[in-house]
Design a protein around this motif. Sequence first.
Motif, PDB file in Angstrom:
ATOM      1  N   HIS A   1      32.908  -1.084 -18.566  1.00  0.00           N
ATOM      2  CA  HIS A   1      32.176  -2.263 -19.060  1.00  0.00           C
ATOM      3  C   HIS A   1      31.546  -3.055 -17.908  1.00  0.00           C
ATOM      4  O   HIS A   1      30.419  -3.539 -18.010  1.00  0.00           O
ATOM      5  CB  HIS A   1      33.126  -3.173 -19.837  1.00  0.00           C
ATOM      6  N   ALA A   2      32.300  -3.215 -16.819  1.00  0.00           N
ATOM      7  CA  ALA A   2      31.777  -3.947 -15.661  1.00  0.00           C
ATOM      8  C   ALA A   2      30.558  -3.258 -15.083  1.00  0.00           C
ATOM      9  O   ALA A   2      29.571  -3.902 -14.684  1.00  0.00           O
ATOM     10  CB  ALA A   2      32.868  -4.079 -14.592  1.00  0.00           C
TER      11      ALA A   2
ATOM     12  N   ILE B   1      22.455  -6.409 -15.816  1.00  0.00           N
ATOM     13  CA  ILE B   1      22.008  -7.527 -14.996  1.00  0.00           C
ATOM     14  C   ILE B   1      20.884  -7.096 -14.061  1.00  0.00           C
ATOM     15  O   ILE B   1      19.865  -7.791 -13.901  1.00  0.00           O
ATOM     16  CB  ILE B   1      23.191  -8.104 -14.189  1.00  0.00           C
ATOM     17  N   ARG B   2      21.065  -5.912 -13.433  1.00  0.00           N
ATOM     18  CA  ARG B   2      20.016  -5.419 -12.529  1.00  0.00           C
ATOM     19  C   ARG B   2      18.723  -5.126 -13.283  1.00  0.00           C
ATOM     20  O   ARG B   2      17.619  -5.402 -12.800  1.00  0.00           O
ATOM     21  CB  ARG B   2      20.512  -4.165 -11.803  1.00  0.00           C
ATOM     22  N   ALA B   3      18.848  -4.565 -14.508  1.00  0.00           N
ATOM     23  CA  ALA B   3      17.666  -4.268 -15.312  1.00  0.00           C
ATOM     24  C   ALA B   3      16.952  -5.553 -15.719  1.00  0.00           C
ATOM     25  O   ALA B   3      15.724  -5.650 -15.676  1.00  0.00           O
ATOM     26  CB  ALA B   3      18.056  -3.466 -16.554  1.00  0.00           C
ATOM     27  N   ALA B   4      17.767  -6.569 -16.100  1.00  0.00           N
ATOM     28  CA  ALA B   4      17.170  -7.849 -16.483  1.00  0.00           C
ATOM     29  C   ALA B   4      16.475  -8.500 -15.304  1.00  0.00           C
ATOM     30  O   ALA B   4      15.381  -9.071 -15.440  1.00  0.00           O
ATOM     31  CB  ALA B   4      18.257  -8.772 -17.040  1.00  0.00           C
TER      32      ALA B   4
END
Length: 325
Positions: free
Chosen positions: A5-6, A13-16
Motif C-alpha cells: 500500500h505504501a 503521489i509521484r504521478a499526481a
Amino acid sequence: DSASHAQADGTDIRAARARTEADAARLHAAQAQGLLMTEIPLEQIDADAMIRDRLTMGEDEMLELRHSIAAHGLRLPIEVFELPGGDGAGPRYGLLSGYRRLLATRGLLELTQADKYRTIRAIVRPQEDSGSAFVSMIEENEVREELSHFERGRIAVIAANHGAFANTEDAVAKLFASGSKAKRSKIRSFALIFEELGDMLEFPEGLTERRGLQLATALRQGAEGHLRTALSERTPNDAEEEWLAIEPVIRIEDGGVRDPSRGGRPKKLPPVTGWIDDRTLRTSSGVTIRRAQDSRGHVIRLEGEVLNGELMDSLMLEIRALLER
C-alpha cells in the motif's frame, strides 16, 4: 500488504506530482504565448501606452457599444501587454487592442459604479517589439472599420517618430504591406500632409482622396509656407471652408512654373530595364507601356490587369508633377 500500500501511495503521489508539473508547464506555455484570458482591473491598464490610430470616435458608436456590453457582456476580450517596471502603484499593462471596448467599459463603470465593470476580460500578449504592436493595431482597425487615408498617413508618421520603423517610408511599407502600391503611394501623400500641415489643419479627415493628392503635390512643389499662411488667416467652420482657404494656393502651384531652386527630381533618369522595343516598355507587374505620336502630340497607352481607376489617378498626378519640374 502495508508495504504494497505504501508503495502504491508513493506511486500515486509521484504521478499526481507529475501531472501537476505538466499542467503547470502547459499553463506557463499558454501564458507565454498569449493564449490565456484573465480579468484585469481597469486602473491597471494604460490606454495610451501606444499612440492610437483613430483621431475621432463618434458618441453614437460608443453609446451603441456600451448598450451591447451592458446587455450581453464583453464578447471579445481586449489585448494588453505587460509594461516594463509596472507595479501596484500604477498601470501594469499597456493596451494593444480593444480601445473602444475599454472606453465603453470605463463609461459603464462611471455611470453605474457596478463592480462587474471594475475589471475587464483581457488576453496578455507576449512582449512585442513596437513595430509589431503598431501592425497589430492597424490590422484590427482595418478589419473592423477601414481607416481614412489621413489616419493611415498619420499613424505611419507617428510610428516612425517613435522609433518603431526606420522612417515614414519604412512605416508605410510595413504597416500596410498587404495594400497595393497605389494605396501605399496615397498613404505616403497623406503622411506628408500630416508632417507638414498636421498642426494647422482643423478638418484633415474631411479631405477627399483627390483633394488630398492635390494638396500633397503642392507640398512637394514647396508650397508649405504659402499654405500655412493661408490657413493662419482664416478660422474655418468645416472641411469645405478649410479647403476654400488653401485651394487658391494649390491653383497657383498648378498653374505656375516650377522653381528649380526648390529641388525635385533629377533631370537625368537612371537606366530603365524592360524595353521590348524603342516604343514599348514592360514592367515587372505585367503592365505594358506603349508610346506613339500623332498630329496632336504624344500618346501613352497602358495595358495590364493591375490597372484601375485609383492607380491611373496616381499616375496622372505623378506625370503632372514630373512635367512641372
